[in-house]
Design a protein around this motif. Sequence first.
Motif, mmCIF file in Angstrom:
data_model
loop_
_atom_site.group_PDB
_atom_site.id
_atom_site.type_symbol
_atom_site.label_atom_id
_atom_site.label_comp_id
_atom_site.label_asym_id
_atom_site.label_seq_id
_atom_site.Cartn_x
_atom_site.Cartn_y
_atom_site.Cartn_z
ATOM 1 N N ASN C 10 33.252 -35.340 43.951
ATOM 2 C CA ASN C 10 33.439 -35.035 42.533
ATOM 3 C C ASN C 10 33.639 -33.522 42.430
ATOM 4 N N ILE C 21 33.893 -42.461 39.593
ATOM 5 C CA ILE C 21 34.983 -42.209 40.544
ATOM 6 C C ILE C 21 34.821 -43.095 41.779
ATOM 7 N N ALA C 78 38.254 -35.410 44.251
ATOM 8 C CA ALA C 78 38.547 -36.054 42.981
ATOM 9 C C ALA C 78 38.464 -35.092 41.790
ATOM 10 N N ILE C 99 43.405 -35.660 44.780
ATOM 11 C CA ILE C 99 43.971 -36.714 43.927
ATOM 12 C C ILE C 99 45.204 -36.256 43.153
ATOM 13 N N ALA C 183 40.411 -37.452 36.892
ATOM 14 C CA ALA C 183 39.670 -38.464 37.646
ATOM 15 C C ALA C 183 38.906 -39.376 36.692
ATOM 16 N N THR C 186 40.336 -42.908 35.515
ATOM 17 C CA THR C 186 40.477 -44.039 36.441
ATOM 18 C C THR C 186 40.150 -45.353 35.719
ATOM 19 N N VAL C 204 42.863 -41.242 42.045
ATOM 20 C CA VAL C 204 41.765 -41.637 42.930
ATOM 21 C C VAL C 204 42.216 -42.775 43.845
#
Lengths: 240, 240, 240, 240, 240, 240
Positions: C10, C21, C78, C99, C183, C186, C204
């Motif tokens: 993260n 994530i 991410a 990502i 992120a 997602t 991701v």
Amino acid sequence: MRSVRIVVTNCNTTQEMTEEIVRGARAAAGPGTTVTGLTPGWGPESAEGWLDSYLSAAAVMDALRTYDGEPYDAVVMAGFGEHGREGARELVDVPVVDITEAAAHLACLLGRRYGVVTTLERSCGQIEDSLELAGVGRNCAAVVGTGLGVLDLGDAERTEAAFLAAAERVRAAGAEVLVLGCAGMTGLERTVGDKLGLPVVDGVGAAVKLAEGLVGLGLTTSRAGSLARPVPKRRAWGAG
Amino acid sequence: MRSVRIVVTNCNTTQEMTEEIVRGARAAAGPGTTVTGLTPGWGPESAEGWLDSYLSAAAVMDALRTYDGEPYDAVVMAGFGEHGREGARELVDVPVVDITEAAAHLACLLGRRYGVVTTLERSCGQIEDSLELAGVGRNCAAVVGTGLGVLDLGDAERTEAAFLAAAERVRAAGAEVLVLGCAGMTGLERTVGDKLGLPVVDGVGAAVKLAEGLVGLGLTTSRAGSLARPVPKRRAWGAG
Amino acid sequence: MRSVRIVVTNCNTTQEMTEEIVRGARAAAGPGTTVTGLTPGWGPESAEGWLDSYLSAAAVMDALRTYDGEPYDAVVMAGFGEHGREGARELVDVPVVDITEAAAHLACLLGRRYGVVTTLERSCGQIEDSLELAGVGRNCAAVVGTGLGVLDLGDAERTEAAFLAAAERVRAAGAEVLVLGCAGMTGLERTVGDKLGLPVVDGVGAAVKLAEGLVGLGLTTSRAGSLARPVPKRRAWGAG
Amino acid sequence: MRSVRIVVTNCNTTQEMTEEIVRGARAAAGPGTTVTGLTPGWGPESAEGWLDSYLSAAAVMDALRTYDGEPYDAVVMAGFGEHGREGARELVDVPVVDITEAAAHLACLLGRRYGVVTTLERSCGQIEDSLELAGVGRNCAAVVGTGLGVLDLGDAERTEAAFLAAAERVRAAGAEVLVLGCAGMTGLERTVGDKLGLPVVDGVGAAVKLAEGLVGLGLTTSRAGSLARPVPKRRAWGAG
Amino acid sequence: MRSVRIVVTNCNTTQEMTEEIVRGARAAAGPGTTVTGLTPGWGPESAEGWLDSYLSAAAVMDALRTYDGEPYDAVVMAGFGEHGREGARELVDVPVVDITEAAAHLACLLGRRYGVVTTLERSCGQIEDSLELAGVGRNCAAVVGTGLGVLDLGDAERTEAAFLAAAERVRAAGAEVLVLGCAGMTGLERTVGDKLGLPVVDGVGAAVKLAEGLVGLGLTTSRAGSLARPVPKRRAWGAG
Amino acid sequence: MRSVRIVVTNCNTTQEMTEEIVRGARAAAGPGTTVTGLTPGWGPESAEGWLDSYLSAAAVMDALRTYDGEPYDAVVMAGFGEHGREGARELVDVPVVDITEAAAHLACLLGRRYGVVTTLERSCGQIEDSLELAGVGRNCAAVVGTGLGVLDLGDAERTEAAFLAAAERVRAAGAEVLVLGCAGMTGLERTVGDKLGLPVVDGVGAAVKLAEGLVGLGLTTSRAGSLARPVPKRRAWGAG
């Protein structure tokens, strides 16, 4: 000064379109120039999109490869935004001029930025790619579609209206010169030029003039690099 | 998780090369992946130069169009620097990954600049154009030829020596990662990687992995733009 | 075939976001892949703007440096548009996939141009820079903000509405494929994809697939150039 | 006219280097300018490579954030090719000038192309990226390394010899102006300028002059866009 | 520290404009700087378009060539978007700073993208070209015209209204910093800056500061390349 | 078909060079084309460097402005790399073709990359800039100097030897087509073409052919944008 004999290749199998293109080419040709149309024996009936374009490229090369008519001094490839020009350059020993690049070359001489109005929106990307690789993409302000298919161009009134609307978008993007983005639009440069107040370049005419120029100067494709003649090998041209 | 079924298209008519490419693809494939080779029924016996490339593009599209085998989930196009990927994307409803772009995509993740070593010098320009249009040309430091033809690659020792010499030129241009610039070089990444001290990316393996990834994520080609399905019309695929 | 063990970092200190994530990463992962989340012990609670991004970059590198859990085969970073990927590549001996670049690499395979929809407008510039340096900026048509902060993304309805509005702007700019520019978005690819009629790529998931691919091919970061291991020296990681 | 108070931030924790940079800055400063050095309380002892650069960026921002000395009118960031300038611009309300971009801005005024000579080869890529994003990469002919580490620059003779050799490579690439690619090279512009017959720009001096100029004109960072002040939130600056 | 003596060249023959530019330059100049205006003895009364620009370039070079006043340390060329800076650099042995590039150099330090508001739309192209060749075009978001001629700028209210309207277009294109695109707009940065909420850079002030900086650092134009002194030969400066 | 009347402007005051250029133009011209030379009444005796180039631009515009000979259909500007073409386009109502761009336009049709061999090294930068702004810089592989001044070109043997040496450098940079980078080299394309095995394009001939083409198609400069006619105002052309 001997005459210049130009073969103009249609990118599709529609004989009427070949004839129309030949008419456009002859209208542009100088007094000592003869123009012969060449319609591929196979391929798409019109070229719209990448699949058509690659199919067309192969068919046009095959038409040139198997051509057994009179000798010629130059080839004009009349498929706006279509693939194949480098292949044709490998194949024949005379200059090859594609109408996409030809229109852009002349347009660059007439204003700081030019723009293209073409048929379907889906063709815009191909045209942008073609201009970029030809080395003349920098001064292209925009490529815009009219929403008309190649075979819809017969309706002159609708074509003109759609063209003028698209032309306004191109001009707003900074274009000072317009390019007709389809061989089937040949002739439109005369009817819309005045209304727009911009020079309008037709690729067929432009290519004829560039071909005449190259022939006049005795110039042809370089063999010293990527455009050398094809390596001899077995090739089958279609499923036949 | 269901398996991923990949069709790998050779860009030429040489069945032995298809088999070699399939071997390379299978070596890279995950446990749930099956690989089927597809050899065009026509086209060049090897693709070297633009004429071959456009002929190959049409032949590969025809092979996909007339394919009547098992269903598949993705297409890998195994012609390094060859044309046709956009046409295949229009044609089929599953993801299409070209080995040229695939190798470059993975190479970008492994170093700041990558370089390509290919066969004949005349192919370098086509590869540069292919990378540029795929959107991954920026971090390409150089594309260099070995002087070997596609069908010369059978001589392993000569190939390796020529490859290592070309690789030095690519590295001197700033490449931190090498890309094998021909489907027929598959396997070379293992023999030369250690000697070079650089990661070596084979496009066939890279494309298999990208195809597996796209299928795994349920992603396929956008129809909203230039890659819409082909417009229905008459098309003749070869002179037959 | 051995499993692939991915550590997902993260970019901020919010544990809930790490969990979200990780859920996204696991949904994308293949059957043999395990995913472990790594939350930096310091840094910003969310990354919005350059100051946050550089702080995050240092904190993520510190988290990787001091990580003492199970061995892993790849790192997924991410933080969409956040800095640090090259530093992580210097630090660890396994492939590192960010990502931002991952989404762009896959998007390039699905259409001629892609676009990104992100959170705050102020982040757009960072994302553009990140894509450019990763070598995949050429085919990016636009990066557009929704006006939502990272921590506002919990409101699903508002997020979706803002996303759809921004997506229209991206599409008008020529994008044929959309990328989720955060992120924390997602999962949105499933709810908005159908409404938009465009493929939607989540970074991701894309990064997980690229990491699996690189590991499967035995490829990792080049040490021969700018991404060599860090020079040994004294470094203090924070004011402590 | 009031005086201009400049804070110069070192990018590493080496106090001696801060002092050397301050000396260089004072030598360039106008009569009404005062220069204060700021050494980060943490970070790398020298910045070489991306990991160091991101760590340095965070540490320099922390040093500015926690600075409680005299008020100042501008910040000069003295890490050639190092990250962080945009973060500092978000943080402080006075102009921030990074020595990388500063040297390039002045170099552009002195010749058609400039080149950079820096320390380790591995730093060249970072510098190229920094120049590109600063908007001054176009006229950079080359960035070349001397092979010397930052902390090796104390050996004046060796440094000069290595610099002159690298300078020849930069000149051969078309550079008409040279830039010293490391804050620790300050002063070298006087000893090598004559030998080279080229103008040599030191980033520290250049940044001081640009900072004086911006302050004199009452200009500071735009808040209307990507460089708005940081969003208020929790941030932890290091593991402490 | 000795004083800096700057000659500011007007690009046209209008003495009042020279005086206005000199006032602007003096307002920006540091305490030790003196500013002398130089009005060409021939050329256009205002420069609008390429013909004027090339005529102006020759006339300004002639004015510098035949100047026989006090010695000076730097030249500021006060024609926004006008040609001639490289010629002046060849001619004189002191630094030459053109206000077009000067404004852009400082604007790059204040935001991620800048934009220019100028007089007639027809001048926009010239300005874009000038910025591009100066090496600072990358971060220019847009160049926009107000529709006002150079000699219309006397009407302050109309000018301000037109400027503010054009500024909105530039901001919408992503500019975070504005540049006054005409020497005759000097002073407007104070009246419109607050209304816009953006930093506004005047090229005359910017060029004065850059000239002071270069002189302070002892830097001048490189002679090692394209800007070598003119080759001795016969030259006639006008039809006289 | 009426004849095409071309005025060819020399960029310098050397009457002998005008005559040589006219000879070259006539050799390239079609049967219906007449060529008239125009020598500026002032300016440099040869154009080498920026100062000369701007002086030449003004002098050539003045020559066109005051021309009172027979009517003409197009202008060819015979100064390779020299400024002024946009000014001439504003001034006259017929097409204007500059030999720099003309050579590049035709060269792009003959190979994938072209290169330029010119006189002094100091001119290379100007030529690069001229090609870039004309929109044809992308496919230029290199611009290389021979070290010969314009007025040294009379020594045919030395010129040819220097040209061939420079041509090797251009070819090594990837050029497949050569461009003669000086109007005074006209004729050399015949003597060196065979030795090099590359097509050699002379700008004078190229421009004549492009001018004939534009006239034949009835195309001329766009007035709708940056190339509108000059604004009426007082202008003094020289100190007289």
